[in-house]
Design a protein around this motif. Structure first.
Motif, PDB file in Angstrom:
ATOM      1  N   LYS A 146     -12.490  -5.713  12.339  1.00 39.80           N
ATOM      2  CA  LYS A 146     -12.785  -4.945  13.544  1.00 39.80           C
ATOM      3  C   LYS A 146     -12.744  -3.450  13.204  1.00 39.80           C
ATOM      4  N   ASN A 147     -13.727  -2.730  13.687  1.00 40.36           N
ATOM      5  CA  ASN A 147     -13.847  -1.282  13.499  1.00 40.36           C
ATOM      6  C   ASN A 147     -14.203  -0.880  12.065  1.00 40.36           C
ATOM      7  N   ARG A 148     -14.565  -1.816  11.226  1.00 39.84           N
ATOM      8  CA  ARG A 148     -15.000  -1.492   9.854  1.00 39.84           C
ATOM      9  C   ARG A 148     -16.515  -1.547   9.808  1.00 39.84           C
ATOM     10  N   THR A 149     -17.089  -0.562   9.192  1.00 31.18           N
ATOM     11  CA  THR A 149     -18.551  -0.568   9.045  1.00 31.18           C
ATOM     12  C   THR A 149     -18.966  -0.861   7.613  1.00 31.18           C
ATOM     13  N   THR A 150     -18.027  -0.718   6.682  1.00 33.85           N
ATOM     14  CA  THR A 150     -18.327  -1.008   5.282  1.00 33.85           C
ATOM     15  C   THR A 150     -17.275  -1.955   4.715  1.00 33.85           C
ATOM     16  N   LYS A 151     -17.672  -2.699   3.720  1.00 36.89           N
ATOM     17  CA  LYS A 151     -16.773  -3.634   3.048  1.00 36.89           C
ATOM     18  C   LYS A 151     -15.646  -2.856   2.373  1.00 36.89           C
ATOM     19  N   PRO A 152     -14.412  -3.382   2.457  1.00 33.63           N
ATOM     20  CA  PRO A 152     -13.327  -2.732   1.710  1.00 33.63           C
ATOM     21  C   PRO A 152     -13.668  -2.652   0.224  1.00 33.63           C
ATOM     22  N   GLN A 153     -13.103  -1.691  -0.451  1.00 37.52           N
ATOM     23  CA  GLN A 153     -13.446  -1.451  -1.855  1.00 37.52           C
ATOM     24  C   GLN A 153     -13.115  -2.636  -2.756  1.00 37.52           C
ATOM     25  N   TYR A 154     -11.966  -3.252  -2.553  1.00 37.35           N
ATOM     26  CA  TYR A 154     -11.500  -4.283  -3.478  1.00 37.35           C
ATOM     27  C   TYR A 154     -11.474  -5.689  -2.894  1.00 37.35           C
ATOM     28  N   SER A 155     -11.773  -5.846  -1.622  1.00 36.06           N
ATOM     29  CA  SER A 155     -11.527  -7.128  -0.979  1.00 36.06           C
ATOM     30  C   SER A 155     -12.596  -7.463   0.045  1.00 36.06           C
ATOM     31  N   ILE A 156     -12.446  -8.634   0.623  1.00 35.96           N
ATOM     32  CA  ILE A 156     -13.303  -9.088   1.710  1.00 35.96           C
ATOM     33  C   ILE A 156     -12.721  -8.612   3.033  1.00 35.96           C
ATOM     34  N   LEU A 157     -11.413  -8.702   3.130  1.00 34.08           N
ATOM     35  CA  LEU A 157     -10.721  -8.199   4.305  1.00 34.08           C
ATOM     36  C   LEU A 157      -9.330  -7.738   3.910  1.00 34.08           C
ATOM     37  N   GLU A 158      -8.808  -6.814   4.676  1.00 36.70           N
ATOM     38  CA  GLU A 158      -7.455  -6.293   4.491  1.00 36.70           C
ATOM     39  C   GLU A 158      -6.827  -6.230   5.869  1.00 36.70           C
ATOM     40  N   THR A 159      -5.652  -6.812   6.002  1.00 31.06           N
ATOM     41  CA  THR A 159      -4.978  -6.760   7.287  1.00 31.06           C
ATOM     42  C   THR A 159      -3.518  -6.357   7.080  1.00 31.06           C
ATOM     43  N   VAL A 160      -3.016  -5.581   8.007  1.00 31.96           N
ATOM     44  CA  VAL A 160      -1.635  -5.107   7.917  1.00 31.96           C
ATOM     45  C   VAL A 160      -0.697  -6.255   8.255  1.00 31.96           C
ATOM     46  N   LEU A 161       0.236  -6.494   7.376  1.00 30.10           N
ATOM     47  CA  LEU A 161       1.252  -7.520   7.580  1.00 30.10           C
ATOM     48  C   LEU A 161       2.490  -6.907   8.225  1.00 30.10           C
ATOM     49  N   LEU A 162       2.898  -5.762   7.721  1.00 27.67           N
ATOM     50  CA  LEU A 162       4.085  -5.080   8.231  1.00 27.67           C
ATOM     51  C   LEU A 162       3.871  -3.575   8.055  1.00 27.67           C
ATOM     52  N   ASN A 184       0.874  -1.168   0.000  1.00 22.70           N
ATOM     53  CA  ASN A 184       0.000   0.000   0.000  1.00 22.70           C
ATOM     54  C   ASN A 184       0.917   1.225   0.000  1.00 22.70           C
ATOM     55  N   HIS A 185       1.023   1.891  -1.160  1.00 23.87           N
ATOM     56  CA  HIS A 185       1.948   3.020  -1.299  1.00 23.87           C
ATOM     57  C   HIS A 185       1.591   4.210  -0.406  1.00 23.87           C
ATOM     58  N   PRO A 186       0.328   4.673  -0.352  1.00 27.17           N
ATOM     59  CA  PRO A 186       0.041   5.845   0.489  1.00 27.17           C
ATOM     60  C   PRO A 186       0.374   5.616   1.966  1.00 27.17           C
ATOM     61  N   LYS A 187       0.146   4.402   2.459  1.00 29.83           N
ATOM     62  CA  LYS A 187       0.450   4.090   3.861  1.00 29.83           C
ATOM     63  C   LYS A 187       1.840   3.495   4.023  1.00 29.83           C
ATOM     64  N   MET A 188       2.478   3.138   2.917  1.00 27.63           N
ATOM     65  CA  MET A 188       3.788   2.496   2.871  1.00 27.63           C
ATOM     66  C   MET A 188       3.860   1.345   3.873  1.00 27.63           C
ATOM     67  N   GLN A 189       2.958   0.389   3.656  1.00 34.58           N
ATOM     68  CA  GLN A 189       2.924  -0.808   4.486  1.00 34.58           C
ATOM     69  C   GLN A 189       2.527  -2.000   3.638  1.00 34.58           C
ATOM     70  N   PHE A 190       2.892  -3.176   4.103  1.00 34.23           N
ATOM     71  CA  PHE A 190       2.507  -4.405   3.428  1.00 34.23           C
ATOM     72  C   PHE A 190       1.237  -4.938   4.069  1.00 34.23           C
ATOM     73  N   GLU A 191       0.329  -5.400   3.226  1.00 34.97           N
ATOM     74  CA  GLU A 191      -0.962  -5.905   3.683  1.00 34.97           C
ATOM     75  C   GLU A 191      -1.258  -7.237   3.000  1.00 34.97           C
ATOM     76  N   VAL A 192      -2.135  -8.018   3.633  1.00 41.14           N
ATOM     77  CA  VAL A 192      -2.685  -9.214   3.016  1.00 41.14           C
ATOM     78  C   VAL A 192      -4.176  -8.972   2.843  1.00 41.14           C
ATOM     79  N   TRP A 193      -4.651  -9.257   1.644  1.00 45.90           N
ATOM     80  CA  TRP A 193      -6.074  -9.104   1.344  1.00 45.90           C
ATOM     81  C   TRP A 193      -6.660 -10.466   0.980  1.00 45.90           C
ATOM     82  N   LEU A 194      -7.890 -10.693   1.397  1.00 45.38           N
ATOM     83  CA  LEU A 194      -8.666 -11.843   0.946  1.00 45.38           C
ATOM     84  C   LEU A 194      -9.640 -11.330  -0.101  1.00 45.38           C
TER      85      LEU A 194
END
Length: 164
Positions: A112-128, A80-90
């Motif tokens: 957790k703490n999400r009220t709407t579905k992510p735009q491109y995925s089912i879930l997104e979690t920060v890996l690093l 994720n370039h704007p946040k400069m972090q690695f994520e895993v998406w389902l």
């Protein structure tokens, strides 16, 4: 309010400096190498897809195994370039699949703490969250270890869901 010419002028100024081109090329090169490394190291567990560079927003590649494929799901390792972090998406292959799995996953720790579905995925979690690009070998090991752990946890959650 800025118009397109204002943005283009700012873009040109940044390009003159040259840092953006160097950073972007270096990041894409690294994620490409990471994909190759993970493909070699994890070939018994996952198959890996091609790299997508994105539009200076996300650089990513997909990976999957038979369990996920049978459910028309896949995982994505995302820089994720704007946040400069690695994520895993389902991700799901179709919108109905994404919606069905979102209904389950929206009430889990993964959203957790999400009220709407992510735009491109089912879930997104920060890996690093704060990758150190000055030691790429160490970074690759950190990503691989986290990816294996997080993916196993997500797959276990899918098993618990009993969704097909």
């Amino acid at each position: 309010m800025k118009d397109l010419n204002d943005y283009v002028n700012s873009y040109k100024e940044q390009l003159k400096i040259g840092d953006i081109q160097e950073a972007y090329a270096g990041l894409v090169k690294y994620v490409t190498k990471l994909s190759t490394t993970l493909s070699k190291n994890l070939s018994k567990s996952y198959s890996f897809g091609s790299l997508f560079q994105g539009y200076m927003d996300y650089t990513y590649f997909y990976y999957s195994n038979q369990f996920l494929k049978d459910r028309k799901l896949k995982m994505g390792l995302v820089l994720n370039h704007p946040k400069m972090q690695f994520e895993v998406w389902l991700l799901g292959q179709t919108i109905p699949i994404q919606e069905r799995y979102w209904e389950y996953f929206k009430n889990t720790k993964w959203n957790k703490n999400r009220t709407t579905k992510p735009q491109y995925s089912i879930l997104e979690t920060v890996l690093l969250a704060n990758p150190n690009f000055n030691d790429l070998d160490k970074l690759s090991k950190q990503i691989e270890e986290s990816l294996v752990q997080v993916t196993a946890e997500i797959i276990q959650e899918i098993k618990v869901s009993q969704l097909k």
